[in-house]
Design a protein around this motif. Structure first.
Motif, PDB file in Angstrom:
ATOM      1  N   SER A  24      42.718  31.826  35.032  1.00 52.00           N
ATOM      2  CA  SER A  24      42.305  32.274  36.359  1.00 52.00           C
ATOM      3  C   SER A  24      43.535  32.300  37.257  1.00 52.00           C
ATOM      4  O   SER A  24      44.447  31.495  37.107  1.00 52.00           O
ATOM      5  CB  SER A  24      41.214  31.376  36.948  1.00 52.00           C
ATOM      6  N   ARG A  63      43.024  44.602  37.414  1.00 59.77           N
ATOM      7  CA  ARG A  63      43.495  44.770  36.039  1.00 59.77           C
ATOM      8  C   ARG A  63      44.639  45.772  35.929  1.00 59.77           C
ATOM      9  O   ARG A  63      45.624  45.539  35.224  1.00 59.77           O
ATOM     10  CB  ARG A  63      42.310  45.225  35.192  1.00 59.77           C
ATOM     11  N   PHE A  77      42.471  40.914  48.780  1.00 62.84           N
ATOM     12  CA  PHE A  77      41.430  41.261  47.817  1.00 62.84           C
ATOM     13  C   PHE A  77      40.217  41.861  48.524  1.00 62.84           C
ATOM     14  O   PHE A  77      39.593  42.785  48.003  1.00 62.84           O
ATOM     15  CB  PHE A  77      41.008  40.035  47.006  1.00 62.84           C
ATOM     16  N   SER A 127      33.463  43.678  38.450  1.00 59.88           N
ATOM     17  CA  SER A 127      34.024  42.329  38.397  1.00 59.88           C
ATOM     18  C   SER A 127      35.341  42.295  39.161  1.00 59.88           C
ATOM     19  O   SER A 127      35.991  43.330  39.362  1.00 59.88           O
ATOM     20  CB  SER A 127      34.252  41.902  36.946  1.00 59.88           C
ATOM     21  N   ARG A 128      35.744  41.120  39.565  1.00 60.22           N
ATOM     22  CA  ARG A 128      37.014  40.968  40.273  1.00 60.22           C
ATOM     23  C   ARG A 128      38.169  41.413  39.387  1.00 60.22           C
ATOM     24  O   ARG A 128      39.122  42.035  39.846  1.00 60.22           O
ATOM     25  CB  ARG A 128      37.214  39.511  40.691  1.00 60.22           C
ATOM     26  N   TRP A 129      38.091  41.061  38.097  1.00 59.96           N
ATOM     27  CA  TRP A 129      39.153  41.399  37.167  1.00 59.96           C
ATOM     28  C   TRP A 129      39.322  42.905  37.043  1.00 59.96           C
ATOM     29  O   TRP A 129      40.435  43.411  36.951  1.00 59.96           O
ATOM     30  CB  TRP A 129      38.875  40.756  35.806  1.00 59.96           C
ATOM     31  N   GLN A 135      39.739  32.876  43.353  1.00 62.72           N
ATOM     32  CA  GLN A 135      40.110  32.817  41.943  1.00 62.72           C
ATOM     33  C   GLN A 135      39.560  34.042  41.218  1.00 62.72           C
ATOM     34  O   GLN A 135      38.410  34.418  41.414  1.00 62.72           O
ATOM     35  CB  GLN A 135      39.537  31.558  41.292  1.00 62.72           C
ATOM     36  N   ILE A 136      40.392  34.619  40.377  1.00 60.08           N
ATOM     37  CA  ILE A 136      39.982  35.754  39.551  1.00 60.08           C
ATOM     38  C   ILE A 136      40.196  35.362  38.094  1.00 60.08           C
ATOM     39  O   ILE A 136      41.275  34.901  37.727  1.00 60.08           O
ATOM     40  CB  ILE A 136      40.800  37.017  39.880  1.00 60.08           C
ATOM     41  N   ASP A 137      39.153  35.502  37.297  1.00 57.82           N
ATOM     42  CA  ASP A 137      39.261  35.232  35.864  1.00 57.82           C
ATOM     43  C   ASP A 137      39.959  36.404  35.194  1.00 57.82           C
ATOM     44  O   ASP A 137      39.550  37.556  35.355  1.00 57.82           O
ATOM     45  CB  ASP A 137      37.878  35.022  35.242  1.00 57.82           C
TER      46      ASP A 137
END
Length: 185
Positions: free
Chosen positions: A131, A159, A139, A153-155, A69-71
């Motif tokens: 998310s 992005r 990923f 961050s993952r986002w 999961q990515i926020d």
């Protein structure tokens, strides 16, 4: 008064299990009234079953279908502010609808895309958060290439791929809303 913490039992205590009286579940007429001590294999059978079930559970899990999961936090662009205010629908709802449409079309790529330097809208209340599930294998490749130390961050890694799609969907929604308002007049 401070309470003492009770330790969590993480595995069965065999010595305690052997000290408990064994209940004979077999029919005494079939065994011939033999006074035999309980077998060690019978006491260990449940532990062996749980270990084999756990190993089967790991074998069943398919890593190619694993996801993480990515926020996601998305806002409109500065150039879209006037259209969002003029459309007659709450801007946050338009952005949320655009995000949902963009996520349905989007597939994570292992190549890194630099986030756009376009100015975002100044209204922080328009920021939409959700998310998104992405394939873990793709990923992980992106993470290994762009952030081997794991500090971003993952986002921030995805992005550049997702935001342009959301902005394009916002433009499409604003165009369709303006067409609908032109038809009403």
């Amino acid at each position: 008064m401070v309470r003492k913490r009770i330790p969590l039992v993480t595995r069965p205590d065999q010595a305690y299990a052997f000290s408990l009286p064994q209940q004979n579940t077999t029919n005494p007429a079939q065994t011939g009234d033999r006074d035999e001590p309980p077998r060690v294999a019978e006491a260990r059978a449940p532990a062996q079953l749980s270990a084999s079930a756990a190993s089967e559970g790991h074998a069943v899990r398919d890593d190619s279908k694993a996801s993480i999961q990515i926020d996601v936090r998305v806002n409109a662009l500065k150039r879209q502010e006037q259209g969002l205010v003029a459309c007659g629908i709450a801007p946050r709802q338009v952005i949320r609808a655009a995000l949902r449409k963009a996520v349905k079309k989007w597939g994570l790529s292992a190549t890194y895309a630099i986030p756009s330097s376009d100015r975002r809208a100044s209204q922080a209340s328009w920021t939409v958060r959700t998310s998104v599930a992405v394939p873990a294998a793709i990923f992980d490749r992106l993470l290994a290439d762009q952030d081997p130390l794991g500090v971003d961050s993952r986002w921030s890694l995805v992005r550049g791929q997702l935001e342009p799609l959301v902005w394009a969907e916002i433009d499409a929604l604003l165009a369709s809303l303006s067409d609908d308002s032109d038809d009403v007049r």
